[in-house]
Scaffold this motif. Structure first.
Motif, PDB file in Angstrom:
ATOM      1  N   UNK C 231       4.738   6.133  -2.715  1.00  0.00           N
ATOM      2  CA  UNK C 231       3.485   6.708  -2.210  1.00  0.00           C
ATOM      3  C   UNK C 231       2.423   6.872  -3.304  1.00  0.00           C
ATOM      4  N   UNK C 232       2.761   6.523  -4.517  1.00  0.00           N
ATOM      5  CA  UNK C 232       1.828   6.740  -5.626  1.00  0.00           C
ATOM      6  C   UNK C 232       1.072   5.458  -5.999  1.00  0.00           C
ATOM      7  N   UNK C 233       1.313   4.391  -5.229  1.00  0.00           N
ATOM      8  CA  UNK C 233       0.586   3.134  -5.439  1.00  0.00           C
ATOM      9  C   UNK C 233      -0.254   2.881  -4.197  1.00  0.00           C
ATOM     10  N   UNK C 234      -1.514   2.597  -4.379  1.00  0.00           N
ATOM     11  CA  UNK C 234      -2.304   2.243  -3.192  1.00  0.00           C
ATOM     12  C   UNK C 234      -3.550   1.460  -3.576  1.00  0.00           C
ATOM     13  N   UNK C 280       5.904  -3.008  -9.126  1.00  0.00           N
ATOM     14  CA  UNK C 280       6.245  -3.478  -7.771  1.00  0.00           C
ATOM     15  C   UNK C 280       5.545  -4.812  -7.544  1.00  0.00           C
ATOM     16  N   UNK C 281       6.271  -5.903  -7.796  1.00  0.00           N
ATOM     17  CA  UNK C 281       5.562  -7.172  -7.944  1.00  0.00           C
ATOM     18  C   UNK C 281       4.985  -7.698  -6.646  1.00  0.00           C
ATOM     19  N   UNK C 282       5.644  -7.395  -5.521  1.00  0.00           N
ATOM     20  CA  UNK C 282       5.089  -7.888  -4.253  1.00  0.00           C
ATOM     21  C   UNK C 282       3.758  -7.205  -3.973  1.00  0.00           C
ATOM     22  N   UNK C 283       3.765  -5.894  -4.133  1.00  0.00           N
ATOM     23  CA  UNK C 283       2.541  -5.128  -3.893  1.00  0.00           C
ATOM     24  C   UNK C 283       1.429  -5.573  -4.839  1.00  0.00           C
ATOM     25  N   UNK C 284       1.803  -5.804  -6.069  1.00  0.00           N
ATOM     26  CA  UNK C 284       0.807  -6.192  -7.071  1.00  0.00           C
ATOM     27  C   UNK C 284       0.250  -7.571  -6.746  1.00  0.00           C
ATOM     28  N   UNK C 285       1.129  -8.511  -6.432  1.00  0.00           N
ATOM     29  CA  UNK C 285       0.656  -9.885  -6.139  1.00  0.00           C
ATOM     30  C   UNK C 285      -0.241  -9.894  -4.908  1.00  0.00           C
TER      31      UNK C 285
END
Lengths: 203, 373, 639
Positions: C231-234, C280-285
């Protein structure tokens, strides 16, 4: 008037050891007590030892702001030391800024060693007037000395800030904070200092 | 104000850091910056003044010998072989115990004690030897204290620090000083100083100069001696007349004779650059009378000096005799020899015949000094 | 009085970031906390120490950071959730242990908080802790808001326990040493059932190394999966922005402010990352694919920036061509603190937006009116500080000694002796204990022609922290130096924390007071103790020790920190200047007290041409009376 601006950007400044951090905490706590979002960015550590210190206090009804105010964006400058008030204005001031400063100088080393000049009371007054929309120069340290402890100057300055009507909250929240932090004789002294400070700027 | 007078920073640059300091003590005792410690003048902090007494009084900063001489004698420098000399005598103390405890004839002790006793001065700055063999200046108030300081030190002593420190006392009005040639020059510069604050120069009474050929560095010499004798047991040093060529050390438990050449290695650099063997800017100067056991040579230079000597003789504390011509000529030769060596050494140090380090003198005066005219 | 342990859940409180971390740890049910103080981290364990009784937890100031983490890890091995905190330098001290702990893992939750100090506002050097996470294969969290300081700490404990590995939480000065309103959560009770059991042979060792190292990598991949949903990435902003800002930690607030200042909300999107290692590579990509231009906003090193580039490089087709802006491009400085102005300027440059942050007329006027007066305030020793007195004597002794001696130093209040209020005496300042360590080297150069005396200066806390091994090494190797212990009975620089010499524990209880001089004497070296306020006596002791050379000697200069003393009692003296006696600027003084001694309690009264005491600042220590050669500074016993 500044008190309805959002975010309200306040800079509290002084010299390490003057109680700057405590003062900004009181103001921040009183605001949070009244349901405001408040953020305080402070200078700490080595800067405590006679260095220039400042707290950036940001107040909002809606959201939390970051701990640092951008250049030229101060709404209120509360100075515990005149030279520091000037220093902050030169970086964060604008033509609308409102200033309250203590009049008592703490000489920087350059002045004690004779390499630099400290402004006269007249120069302080005229400079601050030229760089603000409104300013008060108050003798907080002298009053604090009268009251028996120079450190009370910071509570007197807090009173001056509240007395000037620049904040969206009134004296009650501050007195409640003082009651939460002090007891007995110390509470009475601090309340007296706070009220004395309020009277300095109340119109 | 004289542009030649500079401040403490320049004193360090011009004198102390160039190893020209004679440790006379003239710059010490007036301020918290300069102090003398174990044979060195030490700057504890940086003084930022452009002009200071330290620089003005130092015998190794730019020195106008004519001005210094005028301050003492009211006349320009006398370049005669032994400086200004009204009379030269052979003298000794009339008191046998003073003679035996003093060096040679005890003339210096006799004059100093007499001046105190007569009230010609109320205090005298002398050189005492404290613990070990470290000499330092001291202010004495009574004639009886003088004899305690009667001893040749051979190690440079910051005597004038005591003058600077003590003469400012309110109960001190007239101070006599027993001074080496560099100290006598410093005192003359103090009298001549154009600075508003001339320190205690107005309280300066007669200066009794001592003949001097050199003085030693304390720390290096002490390290050398420590291997031979306990320093705190040393009682007296002496250099017997030629041809002995030895340096004698007398201590509680032993006496040593060290080849003089071994000791010469410890001579302060500045002594090799010094023109003055006979303390030419003193009121009277006193040294050994070579070849005449138990007597001093005394040069009377100024009116002040003449009065002192005359009064001491009249009071019977000083015995006076004529100095044999042979001795006088020998003294003049030795004095001129020191001047000539100094000029040669200065030129060797600066690499230039025209750069005379601390001496601000005309070519003419220089010529006369070398020739003794 | 309400405190961080007793705040009611659901209330809003103004908390310092470090207090938020402390509260988060309490909400996670920790039972053990340890640290060595160091700003900007000191208040984490300090806050917990203050509420230890209310919270029912054990809290200690350990002798150094390595011992602190070892102790915390032991508690975690025994099933107790534990937190350990330090500043960036402390992480360096810990590395030897950390590089085993990373693969050993843990039983109960274990969180190591490391606080970096961009701009070195209260540090002697600047460094980024985060590469350690990647290097040591330890998960890294970077809170951006005050609420996150608390909430991520709590979350870190849960994940740490779930994955049986230590978590690293990185704060920076502007998150740790700032305050904001925080919504308080429920507290889990501390786990009091501490018991150490070994379930698998070699469980609490790094042996066998390669398999355990491999396991750590595999664990990291599982944690990466959890981070995808953290929850800390958005992301916030337009679906396809012209520019993507990727940011973490303190950069988040600055980035929002910059976008707002430039009114660029419809041109710029912000990817805010709280889990920065493993990424979190999927989220980042997915988010990198939104825009061709990417500005990375982070403090100190290009850690996130380089890791993003690494992800792009692994699968360029997934994200498309990218143009990165950040520290490598020079848009964000690669040293010092960043702030809203820096980020706004970077953004304005990339987006080609005209931006004048301040009204130029006002600025010019302000500059014209104030620049003549606004001198910098050099940081220096406080009025009445014993260190000023000690260094005065050190300066004098070294000058008198005359062999060009010097002082090596390390980290503490006395480090300020690198500057004018310590008379420029300290010549080196690297790490805790390094003064003595360096003296071991200088002090064994005699055979190579080295003749200078060496004084190694350390504080009392530093003595215990890292000086003792260097002292013993020096004695053993017959090094020639004086160890000068500036014993002010407190860890003063970081907030007066107790240490083994003070006789008090972190929570205020009594403790055995270990006497530094006794420790040194027990090692068989000549040890003297001096009162720094006795300037002459201290100088003489130093001169005597300087002459007694050829071995290690110790001088303990002992006098309580003025700030600590002043909390307890009134000043011993009332000082005043007899302005008639003061000779001020003239030959004979040249303002030694105000110009050289530089105690802030002494000021120059230009109108009178004499020194004066500032009665608000003077601490009444009386030392200046002893440096005034004119006898103008008068010391009178306080009533």
């Amino acid at each position: 008037m500044t008190k309805n601006k959002d975010p309200l950007n306040i800079i509290i400044t002084g010299v390490g050891g003057q109680g700057n951090v405590l003062l900004s905490q009181f103001v921040g706590k009183a605001l949070v007590r009244e349901g405001y979002h408040a953020t305080i960015g402070e200078t700490y550590g080595a800067s405590q030892r006679g260095g220039a210190v400042m707290s950036h206090l940001r107040v909002s009804r809606d959201t939390q702001y970051g701990p640092l105010i951008a250049q030229g964006q101060a709404d209120i400058v509360l100075g515990l030391e005149p030279l520091e008030t000037m220093r902050v204005l030169s970086q964060y001031g604008n033509s609308e800024v409102v200033v309250i400063t203590n009049s008592r100088p703490i000489f920087p080393v350059a002045v004690t060693t004779g390499e630099g000049v400290y402004p006269s009371p007249e120069q302080i007054q005229s400079t601050l007037e030229a760089l603000s929309s409104k300013c008060w120069v108050v003798d907080a340290t002298e009053i604090a000395l009268e009251m028996g402890a120079p450190i009370l100057a910071n509570i007197i300055m807090m009173g001056a800030l509240v007395g000037a009507g620049l904040l969206p909250i009134g004296a009650a929240a501050f007195e409640a904070e003082l009651r939460d932090s002090f007891a007995g004789e110390r509470l009475e002294t601090n309340l007296a200092a706070f009220r004395r400070g309020m009277s300095l700027t109340a119109s | 104000m004289s542009p030649d007078i500079k401040g403490g920073r320049q004193l360090l640059a011009d004198v102390i850091n160039r190893d020209l300091c004679s440790l006379c003590g003239a710059c010490v005792g007036m301020c918290p910056y300069l102090t003398a410690y174990k044979g060195r003048v030490v700057a504890l902090d940086d003084c930022n003044l452009d002009q200071g007494r330290c620089y003005a009084f130092c015998p190794r900063t730019t020195t106008d010998l004519d001005a210094a001489s005028r301050a003492v004698f009211g006349a320009p420098y006398d370049a005669g072989p032994i400086g200004k000399a009204r009379d030269v005598f052979m003298t000794r103390s009339a008191a046998g115990d003073v003679r035996s405890r003093g060096q040679y004839g005890g003339t210096v002790s006799a004059l100093a004690a007499f001046a105190l006793e007569r009230g010609l001065i109320d205090s005298a700055v002398l050189t005492a030897t404290g613990g070990g063999m470290l000499p330092e200046g001291t202010l004495v108030r009574a004639a009886s204290e003088v004899i305690g300081c009667a001893r040749s030190n051979y190690v440079a002593a910051p005597t004038l620090a005591a003058f600077n420190r003590e003469a400012r006392r309110e109960d001190v009005a007239k101070v006599g000083v027993v001074a080496t040639p560099c100290q006598a020059l410093a005192l003359a510069k103090m009298r001549a100083s154009p600075l508003e604050n001339r320190n205690n120069a107005d309280k300066l009474g007669p200066v009794i100069g001592l003949f001097c050929t050199w003085a030693l560095r304390y720390q290096e010499f002490a390290r050398f001696l420590r291997e031979k004798v306990a320093l705190n047991e040393i009682k007296k040093f002496d250099i017997p007349p030629p041809p002995a060529n030895v340096f004698q050390v007398f201590s509680d438990s032993t006496s040593l004779s060290i080849p003089l050449d071994d000791v010469r290695g410890f001579i302060r650099n500045t002594c090799n650059l010094c023109l003055d063997m006979t303390a030419e800017l003193a009121d009277v100067s006193v040294g050994a009378a070579e070849g005449v056991e138990g007597w001093n040579t005394l040069i009377v230079r100024s009116d002040r000096g003449a009065e002192l000597v005359e009064a001491a003789r009249a009071a019977g504390v000083l015995e006076v005799d004529a100095l044999p011509d042979e001795n006088l000529n020998h003294l003049k030769g030795a004095s001129l020899g020191k001047r000539r060596r100094a000029f040669a050494n200065i030129a060797a140090m600066t690499g230039s015949e025209s750069d005379l380090l601390y001496l601000d003198i005309s070519d003419e005066l220089r010529r006369r000094l070398v020739e003794g005219e | 009085m309400a405190n961080v342990a007793t705040f009611e859940a659901g209330t809003a409180q103004l908390l310092m970031g470090n207090e938020g971390i402390a509260r988060g740890a309490l909400e996670a049910g920790i039972g053990f906390a340890s640290a060595y103080p160091g700003n900007p981290s000191s208040e984490i364990i300090g806050t917990l120490a203050d509420v230890a009784a209310d919270a029912g937890i054990y809290v200690e100031w350990s002798i150094n950071e390595k011992v602190a983490l070892e102790a915390a890890a032991a508690a975690a091995f025994a099933g107790v959730r534990s937190i350990c905190a330090m500043k960036h330098n402390g992480l360096n001290v810990v590395l030897d242990f950390l590089m085993g702990l990373n693969v050993t893992g843990t039983k109960a939750g274990l969180v190591l908080v490391t606080c970096d100090d961009p701009g070195a506002l209260s540090s002697t050097e600047e460094e980024d802790s985060r590469p350690v996470a990647k290097w040591a294969c330890v998960p890294l969290l970077e809170p951006a808001t005050f609420q996150e300081e608390k909430d991520m700490t709590r979350w870190a404990f849960e994940l740490s326990e779930q994955f049986k590995t230590m978590f690293l939480l990185r704060g920076v000065t502007r998150t740790s040493h700032a305050r904001g309103d925080v919504r308080i959560g429920e507290r889990l009770p501390p786990n009091r059932e501490a018991r150490f059991t070994v379930d698998v042979p070699l469980q609490y060792t790094a042996i066998p190394a390669p398999p355990k190292h491999m396991a750590a990598h595999q664990r990291q991949e599982r944690i990466r999966e959890v981070f995808e949903e953290a929850p800390f990435n958005w992301y916030q902003g337009p679906e396809k922005p012209e520019l993507l800002i990727a940011t973490c930690g303190s950069g988040w607030f600055y980035s929002i402010e910059a976008v707002r200042a430039l009114k660029a909300e419809d041109r710029v999107g912000i990817l805010k990352l709280g889990t920065t290692w493993p990424l979190p590579e999927k989220l980042v990509r997915r988010n990198l694919a939104r825009a061709e231009k990417v500005l990375v906003v982070e403090e100190i090193d290009p850690f996130l920036e380089n890791n993003l580039k690494e992800l792009v490089g692994e699968d360029p087709a997934a994200v498309g061509p990218k143009k990165f802006y950040g520290k490598r491009s020079g848009h964000i400085p690669s040293a010092g603190e960043i702030n809203p102005d820096i980020v706004t300027a970077a953004l304005a440059k990339i987006l080609d937006i005209e931006h004048a942050p301040v009204d130029p007329d006002y600025s010019q006027k302000a500059l014209a009116l104030t620049s003549f007066f606004v001198h910098p305030r050099m940081v220096g020793f406080c009025a009445g500080c014993p260190h000023r007195a000690t260094f005065w004597s050190v300066k004098n002794a070294l000058k008198l000694d005359g062999r060009d001696g010097f002082v090596t130093g390390d980290i503490g209040c006395y480090t300020m002796a690198v500057g004018p209020t310590g008379f420029w005496q300290l010549k080196t300042a690297q790490a805790m204990g390094s003064a003595a360590g360096m003296a071991c080297g200088f002090g064994n150069l005699k055979g190579l022609g080295f003749k200078q005396p060496v004084i190694a200066a350390c504080g009392d806390s530093t003595f215990f922290h890292a000086t003792i091994p260097a002292l013993i090494s020096g004695i053993y190797n017959k090094a020639d130096y004086i160890l000068l212990v500036l014993d002010n009975s407190a860890t003063a620089m970081t907030g007066f924390q107790p240490h083994p010499g003070t006789g008090r524990t972190a929570t205020g209880g009594p403790a055995p007071a270990i006497d530094i001089a006794d420790v040194c004497r027990a090692l068989g070296v000549r040890t003297e103790v001096t009162d720094p306020f006795d300037l002459q006596g201290t100088t003489e002791k130093l001169l005597d020790l300087l002459e007694d050379d050829g071995k290690v000697r110790v001088l303990v200069s002992r006098r309580e920190c003025q700030l600590v003393r002043a909390r307890r009692e009134k000043a011993p003296y009332v000082m005043r200047v007899d302005q008639e006696k003061c000779i001020g600027e003239t030959c004979g003084c040249a303002r030694l007290c105000t110009r050289v001694f530089q105690c802030p309690g002494l000021i120059w009264d230009a109108a009178k041409g004499a020194a004066r005491i500032d009665e608000v600042i003077c601490a009444g220590c009386g030392v200046c009376a002893d440096i005034c050669s004119a006898g103008a500074i008068i010391r009178e016993a306080a009533q």
